[in-house]
Design a protein around this motif. Structure first.
Motif, mmCIF file in Angstrom:
data_model
loop_
_atom_site.group_PDB
_atom_site.id
_atom_site.type_symbol
_atom_site.label_atom_id
_atom_site.label_comp_id
_atom_site.label_asym_id
_atom_site.label_seq_id
_atom_site.Cartn_x
_atom_site.Cartn_y
_atom_site.Cartn_z
ATOM 1 N N PRO A 161 -3.089 29.174 -7.395
ATOM 2 C CA PRO A 161 -3.757 30.404 -6.973
ATOM 3 C C PRO A 161 -3.857 30.469 -5.454
ATOM 4 C CG PRO A 161 -4.979 29.347 -8.736
ATOM 5 C CD PRO A 161 -3.924 28.375 -8.296
ATOM 6 N N GLY A 162 -3.697 31.640 -4.932
ATOM 7 C CA GLY A 162 -3.764 31.820 -3.489
ATOM 8 C C GLY A 162 -2.409 31.764 -2.811
ATOM 9 N N THR A 163 -1.366 31.402 -3.570
ATOM 10 C CA THR A 163 -0.016 31.383 -2.981
ATOM 11 C C THR A 163 0.378 32.799 -2.572
ATOM 12 O OG1 THR A 163 0.613 29.508 -4.364
ATOM 13 C CG2 THR A 163 2.410 30.821 -3.435
ATOM 14 N N ARG A 164 0.850 32.919 -1.365
ATOM 15 C CA ARG A 164 1.261 34.239 -0.853
ATOM 16 C C ARG A 164 2.726 34.174 -0.466
ATOM 17 N NH1 ARG A 164 -2.109 34.795 3.943
ATOM 18 N NH2 ARG A 164 -1.185 36.853 4.189
ATOM 19 N N LEU A 205 0.833 -1.207 0.000
ATOM 20 C CA LEU A 205 0.000 0.000 0.000
ATOM 21 C C LEU A 205 0.867 1.257 0.000
ATOM 22 C CD1 LEU A 205 -2.939 -0.884 2.421
ATOM 23 C CD2 LEU A 205 -3.091 -0.209 0.003
ATOM 24 N N ALA A 206 1.904 1.188 0.834
ATOM 25 C CA ALA A 206 2.821 2.347 0.894
ATOM 26 C C ALA A 206 3.455 2.577 -0.468
ATOM 27 C CB ALA A 206 3.906 2.105 1.944
ATOM 28 N N SER A 207 3.804 1.477 -1.128
ATOM 29 C CA SER A 207 4.427 1.598 -2.448
ATOM 30 C C SER A 207 3.472 2.235 -3.437
ATOM 31 C CB SER A 207 4.832 0.224 -2.975
ATOM 32 O OG SER A 207 5.657 -0.406 -2.051
ATOM 33 N N LEU A 208 2.213 1.750 -3.376
ATOM 34 C CA LEU A 208 1.232 2.295 -4.308
ATOM 35 C C LEU A 208 1.003 3.782 -4.057
ATOM 36 C CD1 LEU A 208 -1.375 -0.608 -4.378
ATOM 37 C CD2 LEU A 208 -0.019 0.254 -6.303
ATOM 38 N N LEU A 209 0.908 4.130 -2.787
ATOM 39 C CA LEU A 209 0.705 5.543 -2.455
ATOM 40 C C LEU A 209 1.869 6.391 -2.948
ATOM 41 C CD1 LEU A 209 -0.818 5.389 1.139
ATOM 42 C CD2 LEU A 209 -1.898 6.287 -0.939
ATOM 43 N N ALA A 210 3.067 5.796 -2.797
ATOM 44 C CA ALA A 210 4.255 6.547 -3.231
ATOM 45 C C ALA A 210 4.249 6.744 -4.736
ATOM 46 C CB ALA A 210 5.517 5.807 -2.811
ATOM 47 N N CYS A 211 3.618 5.762 -5.437
ATOM 48 C CA CYS A 211 3.569 5.880 -6.895
ATOM 49 C C CYS A 211 2.579 6.926 -7.357
ATOM 50 C CB CYS A 211 3.188 4.541 -7.516
ATOM 51 S SG CYS A 211 4.509 3.344 -7.355
ATOM 52 N N VAL A 212 1.592 7.227 -6.522
ATOM 53 C CA VAL A 212 0.600 8.237 -6.913
ATOM 54 C C VAL A 212 1.286 9.599 -6.907
ATOM 55 C CG1 VAL A 212 -1.516 9.401 -6.209
ATOM 56 C CG2 VAL A 212 -1.309 6.913 -5.989
ATOM 57 N N PRO A 213 1.157 10.361 -7.979
ATOM 58 C CA PRO A 213 1.806 11.683 -7.983
ATOM 59 C C PRO A 213 1.311 12.509 -6.812
ATOM 60 C CG PRO A 213 0.892 11.172 -10.145
ATOM 61 C CD PRO A 213 0.451 10.116 -9.217
ATOM 62 N N PRO A 214 2.231 13.115 -6.090
ATOM 63 C CA PRO A 214 1.807 13.914 -4.950
ATOM 64 C C PRO A 214 1.087 15.171 -5.430
ATOM 65 C CG PRO A 214 4.151 14.214 -5.360
ATOM 66 C CD PRO A 214 3.675 13.179 -6.313
ATOM 67 N N THR A 215 0.201 15.647 -4.617
ATOM 68 C CA THR A 215 -0.430 16.926 -4.934
ATOM 69 C C THR A 215 0.690 17.968 -4.968
ATOM 70 O OG1 THR A 215 -2.299 16.176 -3.672
ATOM 71 C CG2 THR A 215 -2.218 18.515 -4.201
ATOM 72 N N GLU A 216 0.741 18.772 -6.033
ATOM 73 C CA GLU A 216 1.893 19.677 -6.192
ATOM 74 C C GLU A 216 1.987 20.677 -5.050
ATOM 75 O OE1 GLU A 216 1.746 21.274 -10.075
ATOM 76 O OE2 GLU A 216 2.084 19.330 -11.015
ATOM 77 N N THR A 217 0.870 21.229 -4.656
ATOM 78 C CA THR A 217 0.858 22.115 -3.498
ATOM 79 C C THR A 217 -0.417 21.843 -2.744
ATOM 80 O OG1 THR A 217 -0.188 23.789 -4.841
ATOM 81 C CG2 THR A 217 2.179 24.001 -4.516
ATOM 82 N N PRO A 218 -0.435 22.212 -1.490
ATOM 83 C CA PRO A 218 -1.659 21.985 -0.739
ATOM 84 C C PRO A 218 -2.798 22.790 -1.370
ATOM 85 C CG PRO A 218 0.143 22.729 0.682
ATOM 86 C CD PRO A 218 0.598 22.852 -0.712
ATOM 87 N N THR A 219 -3.998 22.299 -1.176
ATOM 88 C CA THR A 219 -5.145 23.055 -1.682
ATOM 89 C C THR A 219 -5.251 24.363 -0.920
ATOM 90 O OG1 THR A 219 -6.233 20.998 -2.141
ATOM 91 C CG2 THR A 219 -7.615 22.953 -2.092
ATOM 92 N N LEU A 220 -5.365 25.458 -1.674
ATOM 93 C CA LEU A 220 -5.406 26.776 -1.046
ATOM 94 C C LEU A 220 -6.741 27.421 -1.331
ATOM 95 C CD1 LEU A 220 -1.926 28.079 -2.180
ATOM 96 C CD2 LEU A 220 -2.519 27.073 0.004
ATOM 97 N N PRO A 221 -7.103 28.390 -0.554
ATOM 98 C CA PRO A 221 -8.275 29.175 -0.919
ATOM 99 C C PRO A 221 -8.053 29.719 -2.327
ATOM 100 C CG PRO A 221 -7.402 29.850 1.217
ATOM 101 C CD PRO A 221 -6.432 28.888 0.637
ATOM 102 N N GLY A 222 -9.053 29.863 -3.107
ATOM 103 C CA GLY A 222 -8.942 30.160 -4.537
ATOM 104 C C GLY A 222 -8.031 31.299 -4.928
ATOM 105 N N GLY A 223 -7.789 32.238 -4.085
ATOM 106 C CA GLY A 223 -6.946 33.371 -4.443
ATOM 107 C C GLY A 223 -7.741 34.402 -5.217
#
Lengths: 561, 144
Positions: B73-76, A17-35
């Motif tokens: 978007p939203g990066t500060r 499972l850990a291997s499979l998770l590692a194979c999944v591309p990581p989210t590039e950045t955390p989800t942020l408020p829309g900006g």
């Protein structure tokens, strides 16, 4: 055995499972408020330059290659103003002082306020605005081309106590109240030494030019001020004057004062036929003149003349055919490619500025010949590209001028002395702009400057010399200089008198960027060699390197025989 | 059977590790910008917030650092150039890439880096205090 099986089995499952998770591309950045919709860049303090190197949006209104919708960013300032980023080819500079005052320079293109800011405004190209906090008033002045913002004024190295709160500007259009002086006020001119009684002989080359008439008026005003001095004026043509003065100098019977070209002045100075005028500069009488014009008269550690009228090349354009003019070299090339024709007279003088914009020079900083360089290569390559568009008229200066006057070309690189001619021909359609900035280097071209100058021949006695120097200084003063600008519509040697006319002011800005190039008695020959190099590439099909090498060698031989 | 698991287990671990390595490769730095919308910060303090629309831009500093517009978007973030020529980049929220002297570093929330003129960015570290205008102007030497 079963325990081991269970343990190993779970471990395997977890590991896989850990291997499979590692194979999944990581989210590039955390989800942020829309900006926000648009990106914002807030210049809190300091100095920044905004430029846009994308393809042109306009080439004489012919080519459009705009980027996707939406602006790259909104630039905001602590006092509440906000501006849009530059369009392709444009360049702005901004500074925020510790007290929150904002300085904006519209160097190429006009600065547009963003609706995100507290007020609407436009800073026209070539202007510099000061926008202070808490007030609708804006100080507007001309941006002196090539001048930059002094970072120490905005962020002092030693630190400064800044207010934590900066008052916002009112939500109303700015009141543009006071044009800033573009030239700092001069210190009061020293009272000239009263000349003793003398009769001067003044020879000048303006017999067939309107300057001759203006000169007579200025000399009569001088005589009225100093009745003990009488001046005999002898008008000649340029060729006749050169021959007559040379003969008189050689014979030891020269006039007391001569108006000649800066090139002739250096030739005569080299032959020991002139007296230096260092004293006039030391007394502060020449402080208002273009520095490059004075530099063109420095030779062998002395100043050999007083500039009266200067000549410099800039870009004339016909507003009916092209507006705005190309602000950069690449845009100039785009204009020509899009079918907007340009004329450049066939002489090195007219393209020398482009050479300097690429970083090239005739004389290296070390003092040796400087032509053989990658910069000369880039300059010639650009000229060749212009010619390759099929829309460059590269020919005799008179033919090029006629082509522009008749509207067969939309732009021409030509000298300030042509302003009255083109103004008479094109009227309100005539525009003048700086030679285009070179995008590859970011530098403005420094065209060659030349001048008509007052010189005092060697052998003129002390009393006569004193009166002649007083007259030369008077001609470089307000009365005659203002006449040159206002009545004759050409560029005076004094900086301040061109400012009332926008076309002359454009030439004035160009003259402030200008250079004498090389100060040498064989300057004319050196420029001829430069022209030969250009013609070999443009008209005779020589390779660029093949053309540069012999030219550099010839110039070296002329400089250091 | 036990021997079989002892054989499979290291293989599975290796597969997992290689997956991690591939994951890292996915977070590649952006292309180095050469033209387009450029904001050159000579000396000063700039605060940015990335929007949802608009063409790309990049910030260039006097010490030779490049900061492309963040993707999210939203990066500060904050960019400052000191009187000593040192560039400081701090990230309040999101991810920001910084390039200098052929080296990319990625800054996440709460991280910062400094760049001395002509050198690569420092290894990212945690922000102890975000720079503000008053503090910056009081002492604009960011390398101290």
């Amino acid at each position: 055995m079963r325990t081991v099986w269970n343990f190993s089995g779970w471990l395997l499952v977890v590991t896989l499972l850990a291997s499979l998770l590692a194979c999944v591309p990581p989210t590039e950045t955390p989800t942020l408020p829309g900006g926000p919709l648009n990106s914002t860049l807030a210049l809190e303090s300091g100095v920044a330059t905004a430029s846009n190197g994308n393809g042109s949006t306009r080439a004489g209104g012919l080519a459009v290659s705009r980027q996707p919708s939406g602006v790259a960013y909104i630039l905001t300032f602590p006092q509440g103003d906000a501006v849009l980023p530059p369009e392709p080819g444009e360049e702005f500079a901004f500074g925020v002082r510790p007290d929150g005052t904002v300085v904006m320079q519209a160097r190429v293109g006009q600065i547009e306020a963003s609706p995100d800011g507290r007020r609407a405004f436009t800073v026209p190209q070539g202007e510099e605005w000061l926008l202070a906090p808490g007030t609708a008033e804006v100080l507007a002045g001309r941006w002196v081309a090539g001048s930059t913002l002094n970072v120490e004024e905005f962020v002092p190295t030693g630190g400064v106590e800044a207010p934590s709160f900066i008052e916002a500007v009112p939500r109303q259009e700015p009141e543009v109240i006071t044009p800033l002086p573009t030239t700092p006020p001069l210190p009061p001119s020293p009272e000239p030494v009263t000349p003793e009684a003398a009769t001067l002989r003044l020879w000048h080359p303006w017999a067939y030019e309107p300057e001759g008439e203006a000169l007579v008026a200025a000399v009569r005003a001088f005589e009225a001020r100093y009745p003990q001095v009488k001046v005999e004026i002898v008008p000649m043509g340029w060729t006749g004057l050169r021959e007559a003065v040379t003969a008189a100098l050689m014979a030891g019977t020269p006039p007391d004062l001569v108006i000649a070209s800066s090139d002739d002045a250096i030739v005569w100075a080299d032959q020991g036929l002139l007296q230096p005028v260092d004293d006039l500069e030391a007394e502060g009488r020449l402080g208002d003149l273009y520095p490059a014009a004075l530099d063109g008269l420095r030779y062998g550690e002395h100043l050999w003349g007083v500039p009266l009228r200067v000549g410099v090349a800039a870009l004339y354009y016909d507003r009916q055919q092209v507006d705005p003019p190309p602000p950069t070299n690449r845009q100039m090339l785009e204009y020509l490619t899009a079918g907007v024709p340009l004329a450049i007279p066939r002489h090195f003088y007219y393209t020398y500025g482009l050479l300097t914009g690429y970083g090239g020079t005739l004389v290296a900083p070390s003092g040796g010949a400087g032509l053989d360089s990658q910069f000369t290569y880039a300059y010639l390559d650009f000229l060749r590209a212009l010619l390759g568009t099929g829309n460059l008229v590269y020919g005799d200066p008179v033919e090029a001028a006629i082509a522009f006057r008749e509207g067969r070309v939309a732009m021409i690189v030509d000298g300030s002395w042509m302003l009255p001619t083109y103004r008479a021909g094109l009227g309100e359609r005539l525009g003048v702009a700086l030679l285009p900035r070179i995008e590859e280097t970011g530098q403005w071209p420094s065209p060659l400057i030349g001048s008509d100058v007052c010189v005092i021949p060697a052998g003129v006695g002390e009393t006569q010399r004193q009166a002649a120097a007083a007259l030369a200084a008077a001609l470089a003063g307000e009365d005659f200089q203002r006449r040159i600008a206002q009545d004759l519509n050409t560029l005076p040697a004094a900086i301040r008198f061109a400012q009332e006319d926008p076309l002359l002011e454009a030439f004035s800005q160009q003259a402030r960027l200008a250079t004498p190039g090389v100060v040498h008695p064989r300057r004319a020959e050196i420029l001829e060699v430069g022209q030969e190099m250009v013609e070999r590439v443009l008209l005779q099909g020589w390779g660029i390197e093949e053309a540069i090498a012999p030219a550099a060698e010839q110039i070296g031989a002329l400089l250091f025989p | 059977m036990r021997r079989l698991w002892l054989l499979i287990l290291p293989i599975a671990i290796l597969v997992g590790l290689s997956g991690c390595a591939r994951g890292d490769e996915i977070a590649t730095p952006p292309a180095l910008p050469h033209s387009g919308q450029r904001l050159h910060l000579e000396r000063g303090l700039l605060e940015g917030e990335q929007g949802r629309e608009g063409e790309p831009y990049y910030i260039e500093t006097a010490s030779g650092a490049l900061i492309p517009a963040p993707e999210q978007p939203g990066t500060r973030f904050l960019v400052a150039v000191g009187a000593d020529g040192v560039t400081l980049v701090q990230v309040r929220q999101g991810t920001v890439w910084v390039w200098a002297n052929d080296v990319w570093v990625s800054l996440a929330d709460g991280q910062q880096t400094r760049i001395w003129p002509g050198r690569a960015p420092e290894t990212p570290s945690g922000v102890s205090a975000y720079l503000d205008r008053v503090t910056y102007l009081a002492n604009p030497r960011l390398g101290e």
